[in-house]
Design a protein around this motif. Structure first.
Motif, PDB file in Angstrom:
ATOM      1  N   PRO A 118       0.816  -1.211   0.000  1.00  0.00           N
ATOM      2  CA  PRO A 118       0.000   0.000   0.000  1.00  0.00           C
ATOM      3  C   PRO A 118       0.854   1.267   0.000  1.00  0.00           C
ATOM      4  N   CYS A 119       0.168   2.405  -0.041  1.00  0.00           N
ATOM      5  CA  CYS A 119       0.817   3.667   0.309  1.00  0.00           C
ATOM      6  C   CYS A 119       0.959   3.711   1.829  1.00  0.00           C
ATOM      7  N   ASP A 120       1.870   4.511   2.337  1.00  0.00           N
ATOM      8  CA  ASP A 120       1.963   4.713   3.777  1.00  0.00           C
ATOM      9  C   ASP A 120       0.731   5.467   4.277  1.00  0.00           C
ATOM     10  N   ALA A 121       0.316   5.138   5.484  1.00  0.00           N
ATOM     11  CA  ALA A 121      -0.798   5.830   6.141  1.00  0.00           C
ATOM     12  C   ALA A 121      -0.505   5.796   7.639  1.00  0.00           C
ATOM     13  N   SER A 122       0.024   6.875   8.153  1.00  0.00           N
ATOM     14  CA  SER A 122       0.606   6.872   9.495  1.00  0.00           C
ATOM     15  C   SER A 122      -0.433   7.103  10.583  1.00  0.00           C
ATOM     16  N   LYS A 123      -0.006   6.852  11.793  1.00  0.00           N
ATOM     17  CA  LYS A 123      -0.881   7.096  12.946  1.00  0.00           C
ATOM     18  C   LYS A 123      -1.222   8.574  13.072  1.00  0.00           C
TER      19      LYS A 123
END
Length: 320
Positions: A51-56
């Motif tokens: 995936p793409c990154d998706a941070s907290k």
């Protein structure tokens, strides 16, 4: 570590609208994910997608923008049974997040206890063949029996056509069972037809089974545009979700599914998804149960127990 996204991957929408629907105080987004970042929390070698990154930080910013108070973060299949990104997000949440992990039979009791202390309250079993490799049911049952004493529940993800062969396994699990996305019904079929009726029967006859009434963007054939005089997006999903909310008001949950992994045709506006809620939970009482009371009971029940018996409601429903 450098990761290359799966070709054609749709990134999450960075400019969600402000919902018109005002969420009740204490509302919980009960199904969302974090991805990586990959250079800090590498994606699993056995993953079926990158995936793409998706941070907290991005997840918590969305929570505040939409008006939620808390999150339930579900381990994404791209991380396999490496729950470090999930646990990191929980620890950073200031007690505003709980988690659903993915564990294998090699997990130690000490690891389970550490995840529990971080805020994990369930484990996920994935039966969607294109997303996860097959795990023998006896292994899953062994895991379920190990997590039951912690008060954890099992989250199951499957597709409607596979329910007949999974029915006996789901109904034999020794915990509360939460079904992702209504068991992915085919919304081109009747809401009172045999396929969805089997799912309703399972919930009716087994009081420990709950459902998330989330992800209209995954299920809809009509899509995100209002059509044929309909006033709301994803209108073809409404009868299915509304039926569950009204039939089982104390055993339904709702979540955004941010950052919406593996969508192929469009990336939803999370503000629009929030505005879907009053179409399926049509009264303030139903909205309060769906968004506040039910997720709080299931995921923050230990705090209610600590605060005193008058606040404690057992997470597991009686079958009586």
């Amino acid at each position: 570590m450098e990761f290359t996204k799966t070709p054609g991957w749709l990134d999450w929408y960075a400019g969600p609208s402000q919902p018109r629907f005002n969420l009740p105080a204490g509302a919980v987004d009960a199904h969302c994910h974090v991805f990586g970042p990959g250079d800090q929390f590498p994606y699993a070698p056995e993953r079926k997608y990158t995936p793409c990154d998706a941070s907290k930080e991005q997840l918590f910013a969305l929570r505040d923008h939409l008006g939620f108070d808390k999150n339930v973060i579900v381990q994404a299949t791209c991380h396999g049974s490496d729950n470090r990104a999930l646990v990191d997000a929980l620890k950073a949440s200031n007690n505003k997040a709980r988690g659903v992990a993915t564990v294998n039979r090699q997990v130690t009791d000490a690891e389970l206890q550490a995840m529990h202390a971080a805020g994990v309250r369930g484990t996920r079993f994935n039966f969607v063949k294109r997303l996860a490799d097959f795990t023998p049911r006896e292994v899953l049952l062994e895991i379920a029996n190990r997590i039951a004493p912690l008060g954890w529940h099992v989250v199951v993800y499957f597709e409607a056509q596979d329910l007949p062969e999974l029915y006996d396994f789901f109904t034999a699990l020794p915990t509360t069972v939460v079904v992702d996305h209504m068991g992915r019904p085919d919304v081109s079929k009747p809401v009172d037809g045999p396929e969805f009726e089997l799912f309703v029967k399972m919930m009716r006859e087994h009081g420990n089974i709950w459902s998330k009434v989330s992800c209209p963007e995954r299920l809809s054939l009509s899509g995100p545009k209002a059509l044929n005089g309909e006033q709301n997006a994803y209108a073809d999903v409404v009868p299915f979700a509304k039926r569950l909310v009204e039939t089982f008001p104390d055993r339904v949950l709702w979540g955004t599914d941010w950052p919406h992994p593996n969508l192929k045709d469009h990336m939803p506006d999370d503000g629009l998804l929030v505005d879907f809620i009053p179409h399926i939970a049509t009264t303030p009482e139903l909205q309060q149960k769906l968004l506040v009371d039910n997720p709080t009971r299931l995921y923050w029940n230990d705090e209610a127990l600590r605060d005193g018996p008058q606040h404690a409601v057992q997470a597991r429903s009686s079958t009586d």
